[in-house]
Motif scaffolding. Sequence first.
Motif, PDB file in Angstrom:
ATOM      1  N   LEU A  30      29.664  43.950  34.919  1.00 53.82           N
ATOM      2  CA  LEU A  30      29.327  44.330  33.549  1.00 53.82           C
ATOM      3  C   LEU A  30      29.775  43.254  32.560  1.00 53.82           C
ATOM      4  CD1 LEU A  30      30.168  48.150  33.522  1.00 53.82           C
ATOM      5  CD2 LEU A  30      27.965  47.025  33.876  1.00 53.82           C
ATOM      6  N   ILE A  34      27.432  41.346  29.830  1.00 59.34           N
ATOM      7  CA  ILE A  34      27.767  41.277  28.400  1.00 59.34           C
ATOM      8  C   ILE A  34      27.862  39.831  27.940  1.00 59.34           C
ATOM      9  CG2 ILE A  34      29.550  41.822  26.697  1.00 59.34           C
ATOM     10  CD1 ILE A  34      30.211  44.307  28.379  1.00 59.34           C
ATOM     11  N   PHE A 104      33.029  45.667  22.753  1.00 58.62           N
ATOM     12  CA  PHE A 104      32.033  46.070  23.752  1.00 58.62           C
ATOM     13  C   PHE A 104      32.585  45.867  25.163  1.00 58.62           C
ATOM     14  CE2 PHE A 104      27.374  45.126  25.160  1.00 58.62           C
ATOM     15  CZ  PHE A 104      27.406  46.245  25.983  1.00 58.62           C
ATOM     16  N   ALA A 108      33.620  48.685  28.102  1.00 52.81           N
ATOM     17  CA  ALA A 108      33.107  48.655  29.469  1.00 52.81           C
ATOM     18  C   ALA A 108      34.251  48.706  30.483  1.00 52.81           C
ATOM     19  CB  ALA A 108      32.248  47.414  29.686  1.00 52.81           C
ATOM     20  N   THR A 124      26.199  49.898  28.817  1.00 52.64           N
ATOM     21  CA  THR A 124      26.127  48.443  28.788  1.00 52.64           C
ATOM     22  C   THR A 124      24.680  47.970  28.757  1.00 52.64           C
ATOM     23  OG1 THR A 124      28.235  48.202  29.973  1.00 52.64           O
ATOM     24  CG2 THR A 124      26.724  46.317  30.011  1.00 52.64           C
ATOM     25  N   CYS A 128      23.110  46.142  25.441  1.00 54.22           N
ATOM     26  CA  CYS A 128      22.622  44.773  25.630  1.00 54.22           C
ATOM     27  C   CYS A 128      21.141  44.684  25.267  1.00 54.22           C
ATOM     28  CB  CYS A 128      22.837  44.325  27.078  1.00 54.22           C
ATOM     29  SG  CYS A 128      24.559  43.975  27.503  1.00 54.22           S
TER      30      CYS A 128
END
Length: 229
Positions: A30, A34, A104, A108, A124, A128
């Motif tokens: 993840l 990101i 962010f 996550a 996520t 995104c």
Amino acid sequence: MIDEIFNMAEINVTLNFTTALLTIFTAFVLGIVISFTFMKTNNKGASSPQGFSLTLVMLPPIIAIIILLIGNNVARAFGLSGAFAIIRFRSAAGDPKDISYVLFAMAAGLSCGSGFFGYAALFTAILCLFMVVLNKMNFGVSNVTSKLLKITIPEDLDYQGVFDDVFEKYTTSYELRKIKTTDLGTLFELVYSVKMKEDINQKEFLDALRCRNGNLNIILSMNADVASY
């Protein structure tokens, strides 16, 4: 099956090697997603620091590991909060969008550390996607960008209002930001923040200024936010 993926945190999971590997790997993936989204939506392009992109990759697994180690132990939570409290961050405040990406990535990692792998992957992917779409739409981008203008003038020239008529002709707004002397006080350097009108010939603008400052140095920077003055 889907309900089990999205509700793993409701199961009484104990910390073991398999759980730790799954949590770290999921958070790491993840983090890559990101970080990749940040690099694609970053308006600074090639000037984007590599360190920040790597930080976005590492932040989710780090937060996930912390959550795994804390668990339900209140004493550990207070101990870690005290350890983080003594850390002094000396870096300058960054772009607000960069800060939002840090939050962010932390969210996550927190979701993975709590066992909500499905929800972590879901939000996520959605966020995104939102960031990519908003970046393609140029959401919030102003059509007029600020520029930094440095004008050198002789010491005998009264700088107050000397360029006002030129600015009113070629710019939508202007502001004197800084005044300093150079060459042992024989020259003045004026620093302005200006917003140019659309379809304005920059050479004509600079030529009009040169007629006022005795053809001394003039510097027009393309971005007032990154230029040093």
